[in-house]
Write a protein that holds these residues in place. Structure first.
Motif, short mmCIF file in Angstrom:
data_model
loop_
_atom_site.label_atom_id
_atom_site.label_comp_id
_atom_site.label_asym_id
_atom_site.label_seq_id
_atom_site.Cartn_x
_atom_site.Cartn_y
_atom_site.Cartn_z
N ASN A 1 0.87 -1.18 0.00
CA ASN A 1 0.00 0.00 0.00
C ASN A 1 0.90 1.23 0.00
OD1 ASN A 1 0.74 0.48 2.72
ND2 ASN A 1 -0.93 -0.79 3.45
N ARG A 2 0.38 2.38 0.39
CA ARG A 2 1.18 3.60 0.30
C ARG A 2 2.40 3.61 1.22
NH1 ARG A 2 -1.57 9.24 1.07
NH2 ARG A 2 0.29 9.37 2.32
N MET A 3 2.31 2.95 2.34
CA MET A 3 3.39 2.99 3.32
C MET A 3 4.03 1.64 3.60
SD MET A 3 4.15 5.86 4.23
CE MET A 3 3.68 7.53 4.37
N GLU A 4 3.48 0.56 3.09
CA GLU A 4 4.05 -0.77 3.33
C GLU A 4 4.58 -1.34 2.02
OE1 GLU A 4 1.87 -2.76 7.05
OE2 GLU A 4 0.65 -2.66 5.22
N PHE A 5 5.73 -1.99 2.13
CA PHE A 5 6.39 -2.52 0.94
C PHE A 5 6.97 -3.90 1.24
CE2 PHE A 5 6.45 2.01 0.72
CZ PHE A 5 6.16 2.29 -0.60
N LYS A 6 7.04 -4.70 0.21
CA LYS A 6 7.69 -6.01 0.28
C LYS A 6 9.02 -5.86 -0.45
CE LYS A 6 6.90 -10.80 -1.01
NZ LYS A 6 5.96 -11.72 -1.67
N VAL A 7 10.10 -6.18 0.25
CA VAL A 7 11.44 -6.03 -0.31
C VAL A 7 12.06 -7.41 -0.46
CG1 VAL A 7 13.71 -4.97 -0.01
CG2 VAL A 7 11.68 -3.78 0.80
N LEU B 1 9.34 -7.08 5.06
CA LEU B 1 8.23 -6.13 5.04
C LEU B 1 8.70 -4.84 5.70
CD1 LEU B 1 5.28 -8.45 6.03
CD2 LEU B 1 5.81 -7.55 3.78
N VAL B 2 8.56 -3.73 4.98
CA VAL B 2 8.98 -2.43 5.48
C VAL B 2 7.76 -1.53 5.57
CG1 VAL B 2 10.41 -0.39 5.04
CG2 VAL B 2 11.27 -2.65 4.47
N ASN B 3 7.58 -0.91 6.73
CA ASN B 3 6.50 0.05 6.94
C ASN B 3 7.15 1.40 7.21
OD1 ASN B 3 4.41 1.67 7.99
ND2 ASN B 3 3.31 -0.15 8.65
N LEU B 4 7.01 2.34 6.27
CA LEU B 4 7.65 3.64 6.41
C LEU B 4 6.95 4.53 7.42
CD1 LEU B 4 8.66 4.49 2.74
CD2 LEU B 4 10.07 3.60 4.57
N SER B 5 5.65 4.40 7.58
CA SER B 5 4.96 5.26 8.55
C SER B 5 5.32 4.89 9.98
CB SER B 5 3.44 5.18 8.35
OG SER B 5 2.98 3.88 8.61
N LYS B 6 5.52 3.61 10.26
CA LYS B 6 5.90 3.15 11.60
C LYS B 6 7.42 3.06 11.76
CE LYS B 6 1.77 0.38 12.33
NZ LYS B 6 1.27 -1.00 12.52
N LYS B 7 8.16 3.23 10.67
CA LYS B 7 9.63 3.09 10.65
C LYS B 7 10.05 1.72 11.17
CE LYS B 7 10.46 8.01 11.13
NZ LYS B 7 11.12 9.05 11.88
N THR B 8 9.47 0.67 10.55
CA THR B 8 9.79 -0.69 10.96
C THR B 8 10.16 -1.53 9.74
OG1 THR B 8 7.48 -1.38 10.77
CG2 THR B 8 8.24 -0.65 12.95
N ALA C 1 15.03 -0.40 4.04
CA ALA C 1 14.29 0.86 4.12
C ALA C 1 14.77 1.84 3.05
CB ALA C 1 14.43 1.47 5.50
N PHE C 2 16.07 1.87 2.79
CA PHE C 2 16.59 2.75 1.73
C PHE C 2 16.00 2.39 0.37
CE2 PHE C 2 20.29 4.36 4.23
CZ PHE C 2 20.06 5.70 3.97
N ALA C 3 15.84 1.11 0.13
CA ALA C 3 15.26 0.69 -1.15
C ALA C 3 13.83 1.19 -1.28
CB ALA C 3 15.30 -0.84 -1.26
N THR C 4 13.07 1.12 -0.20
CA THR C 4 11.68 1.60 -0.26
C THR C 4 11.61 3.12 -0.32
OG1 THR C 4 11.49 1.55 2.14
CG2 THR C 4 10.78 -0.40 0.95
N ILE C 5 12.51 3.80 0.39
CA ILE C 5 12.52 5.27 0.37
C ILE C 5 12.82 5.78 -1.03
CG2 ILE C 5 13.80 7.29 1.20
CD1 ILE C 5 14.08 5.75 3.89
N SER C 6 13.79 5.16 -1.70
CA SER C 6 14.11 5.58 -3.07
C SER C 6 12.98 5.22 -4.03
CB SER C 6 15.43 4.98 -3.53
OG SER C 6 15.35 3.57 -3.55
N LYS C 7 12.27 4.12 -3.78
CA LYS C 7 11.13 3.75 -4.62
C LYS C 7 10.02 4.78 -4.50
CE LYS C 7 8.53 0.63 -6.86
NZ LYS C 7 8.82 0.09 -8.15
#
Length: 140
Positions: free
Chosen positions: A27-33, A41-48, A64-70
């Protein structure tokens, strides 16, 4: 520099490792890496992150860097303030006063009467010495 040199080195290593990951949005804040070995599983809103490195260091890890750049967001948003040099400098901004020589101290009389001695020294604990029983082919 906005970050201390140690943090900058750590982040550059993590950023370089992040280029080989495949990121799939959940979704907008959760990603599968996918990192080749396991899926995270990275959650940017919870920083986990499921690897728990993001939570331990409180700095973005390679997943997390991979998701932030995505997401095309700035990594600075995900740093904790106490890694920033401005916060470090604020910690040393106050004046540090010398306490002077102990003879100049204003110590109350009821405190001066206490004598504090170190605990008695007992030596290091050791295993008891054992006598070696020689094998059948060896002498005494």
């Amino acid at each position: 520099m906005p970050l201390s040199p140690w943090v900058a080195r750590q982040l550059s290593k993590r950023f370089n490792d992040a280029h080989c990951f495949v990121v799939e949005p959940i979704n907008r804040m959760e990603f599968k890496v996918k990192d080749g070995k396991m899926d995270r599983l990275v959650n940017l809103s919870k920083k986990t992150c499921s690897c728990c490195e993001f939570q331990i260091d409180l700095l973005p890890y390679s997943h997390a860097f991979a998701t932030i750049s995505k997401c095309k967001r700035e990594a600075v948003e995900f740093y904790v303030d106490y890694y920033k040099t401005t916060v470090l400098m604020e910690g040393y901004a106050g004046s540090i006063r010398s306490i002077g020589h102990p003879s100049e101290w204003d110590t109350p009389p009821h405190v001066k009467q206490f004598v504090v001695l170190p605990s008695p020294w007992r030596g290091q604990a050791r295993n008891p010495r054992r006598r070696r029983i020689p094998s059948a082919g060896k002498g005494s």
